[in-house]
Design a protein around this motif. Structure first.
Motif, PDB file in Angstrom:
ATOM      1  N   ASN A  62       0.800  -1.233   0.000  1.00  0.00           N
ATOM      2  CA  ASN A  62       0.000   0.000   0.000  1.00  0.00           C
ATOM      3  C   ASN A  62       0.829   1.278   0.000  1.00  0.00           C
ATOM      4  N   ASN A  63       2.125   1.177  -0.206  1.00  0.00           N
ATOM      5  CA  ASN A  63       3.001   2.350  -0.218  1.00  0.00           C
ATOM      6  C   ASN A  63       2.475   3.400  -1.209  1.00  0.00           C
ATOM      7  N   PRO A  64       2.112   4.581  -0.720  1.00  0.00           N
ATOM      8  CA  PRO A  64       1.604   5.625  -1.616  1.00  0.00           C
ATOM      9  C   PRO A  64       2.709   6.400  -2.344  1.00  0.00           C
TER      10      PRO A  64
ATOM     11  N   LEU B 276      11.958   7.773   2.432  1.00  0.00           N
ATOM     12  CA  LEU B 276      10.667   7.150   2.699  1.00  0.00           C
ATOM     13  C   LEU B 276      10.711   6.391   4.013  1.00  0.00           C
ATOM     14  N   HIS B 277       9.708   6.650   4.837  1.00  0.00           N
ATOM     15  CA  HIS B 277       9.604   6.020   6.149  1.00  0.00           C
ATOM     16  C   HIS B 277       8.172   5.570   6.383  1.00  0.00           C
ATOM     17  N   ALA B 278       8.036   4.572   7.244  1.00  0.00           N
ATOM     18  CA  ALA B 278       6.702   4.111   7.633  1.00  0.00           C
ATOM     19  C   ALA B 278       6.665   4.000   9.153  1.00  0.00           C
ATOM     20  N   SER B 279       5.583   4.461   9.711  1.00  0.00           N
ATOM     21  CA  SER B 279       5.404   4.407  11.152  1.00  0.00           C
ATOM     22  C   SER B 279       4.244   3.489  11.482  1.00  0.00           C
TER      23      SER B 279
ATOM     24  N   ARG C 258       0.146  21.012  10.006  1.00  0.00           N
ATOM     25  CA  ARG C 258       1.545  21.229  10.390  1.00  0.00           C
ATOM     26  C   ARG C 258       2.533  20.824   9.290  1.00  0.00           C
ATOM     27  N   CYS C 259       2.039  20.173   8.251  1.00  0.00           N
ATOM     28  CA  CYS C 259       2.889  19.687   7.159  1.00  0.00           C
ATOM     29  C   CYS C 259       3.028  20.791   6.110  1.00  0.00           C
ATOM     30  N   THR C 260       3.926  21.743   6.382  1.00  0.00           N
ATOM     31  CA  THR C 260       4.058  22.920   5.519  1.00  0.00           C
ATOM     32  C   THR C 260       5.369  22.949   4.747  1.00  0.00           C
ATOM     33  N   GLY C 261       6.248  21.995   4.995  1.00  0.00           N
ATOM     34  CA  GLY C 261       7.539  21.968   4.301  1.00  0.00           C
ATOM     35  C   GLY C 261       7.471  21.091   3.063  1.00  0.00           C
ATOM     36  N   PRO C 262       8.610  20.567   2.661  1.00  0.00           N
ATOM     37  CA  PRO C 262       8.647  19.740   1.452  1.00  0.00           C
ATOM     38  C   PRO C 262       8.108  18.324   1.675  1.00  0.00           C
ATOM     39  N   GLU C 263       7.865  17.957   2.929  1.00  0.00           N
ATOM     40  CA  GLU C 263       7.411  16.598   3.235  1.00  0.00           C
ATOM     41  C   GLU C 263       5.949  16.396   2.845  1.00  0.00           C
ATOM     42  N   SER C 264       5.610  15.144   2.682  1.00  0.00           N
ATOM     43  CA  SER C 264       4.207  14.764   2.531  1.00  0.00           C
ATOM     44  C   SER C 264       4.003  13.472   3.289  1.00  0.00           C
ATOM     45  N   PHE C 265       2.758  13.214   3.666  1.00  0.00           N
ATOM     46  CA  PHE C 265       2.465  11.993   4.402  1.00  0.00           C
ATOM     47  C   PHE C 265       1.121  11.452   3.954  1.00  0.00           C
TER      48      PHE C 265
ATOM     49  N   HIS D 169       7.073  10.825   3.354  1.00  0.00           N
ATOM     50  CA  HIS D 169       8.055  11.131   2.315  1.00  0.00           C
ATOM     51  C   HIS D 169       8.761  12.401   2.747  1.00  0.00           C
ATOM     52  N   ALA D 170      10.051  12.263   3.047  1.00  0.00           N
ATOM     53  CA  ALA D 170      10.866  13.396   3.478  1.00  0.00           C
ATOM     54  C   ALA D 170      11.966  13.599   2.432  1.00  0.00           C
ATOM     55  N   PRO D 171      11.729  14.455   1.424  1.00  0.00           N
ATOM     56  CA  PRO D 171      12.669  14.616   0.312  1.00  0.00           C
ATOM     57  C   PRO D 171      14.083  15.008   0.729  1.00  0.00           C
ATOM     58  N   ASP D 172      14.212  15.732   1.841  1.00  0.00           N
ATOM     59  CA  ASP D 172      15.530  16.158   2.312  1.00  0.00           C
ATOM     60  C   ASP D 172      16.097  15.221   3.378  1.00  0.00           C
ATOM     61  N   GLY D 173      15.426  14.119   3.627  1.00  0.00           N
ATOM     62  CA  GLY D 173      15.846  13.173   4.655  1.00  0.00           C
ATOM     63  C   GLY D 173      15.180  13.458   5.983  1.00  0.00           C
ATOM     64  N   LEU D 174      15.076  12.439   6.803  1.00  0.00           N
ATOM     65  CA  LEU D 174      14.393  12.563   8.087  1.00  0.00           C
ATOM     66  C   LEU D 174      15.130  13.504   9.044  1.00  0.00           C
TER      67      LEU D 174
END
Length: 179
Positions: free
Chosen positions: A89-91, A102-105, A122-129, A139-144
């Protein structure tokens, strides 16, 4: 016997709450589990058990763990079907090849729509979830390590969980499928 994966939260981080993986494997064997294997130092355990439900295992393992090591560590126990569904189910399949992005919690429970909406604010940066059931994909394009969103995620969502990078997710899946 069914295959399960146990994901500990907060052990062996920053030199604190140290649990050696050889001791953790022995602990699981002492509890009566079979084919016990661990992966890296962050507390990932793949094992076989006769129990039919992951929830029943979680409480017993958490209690025994606290008695043995003297501190409580949140634990998410899931079965092989859950882990296979998490990967299927990875989006964000387009970034699955870069484990740093890419990370999964594994979450203790499925978040409510209100909790997800609060997190989205609160998700206002380059990340998406994305949240699918009791899994949050990040998805953290610049790394976690550079993600400001990752820092506020736990206290904003307020649903306990434990995060793994995509390499760890895939390795655990491979280990579980071979168990």
């Amino acid at each position: 016997m069914s295959v399960f994966v146990a994901l500990f939260s907060g052990i062996n981080v920053g030199g604190n709450r140290i649990v050696k993986m050889a001791e953790l494997r022995a602990f699981y064997t002492e509890l009566g589990f079979a084919d016990v294997a661990t992966y890296i130092q962050s507390g990932n355990v793949v094992f076989r058990a006769e129990a039919a439900h992951a929830g029943a295992l979680t409480d017993g393992i958490e209690t025994a763990f606290e008695k043995r090591w003297g501190f409580r560590s949140r634990l998410m126990v899931r079965d092989l079907d859950w882990l296979e569904a998490l990967v299927a189910n990875n989006p964000y399949p387009e970034v699955a090849g870069d484990h740093t992005k890419l990370h999964a919690s594994a979450l203790e429970r499925e978040p409510t729509a209100e909790e997800i909406a609060r997190l989205a604010e609160r998700c206002t940066g380059p990340e998406s979830f994305a949240v699918k059931g009791d899994v949050l994909y990040l998805h953290a394009p610049d790394g976690l390590g550079k993600s400001k969103f990752a820092e506020v995620l736990p206290r904003t969502l307020k649903v306990p969980g434990t995060m793994r990078n995509w390499r760890t997710v895939l390795t655990l899946l491979d280990m579980a499928q071979k168990a």
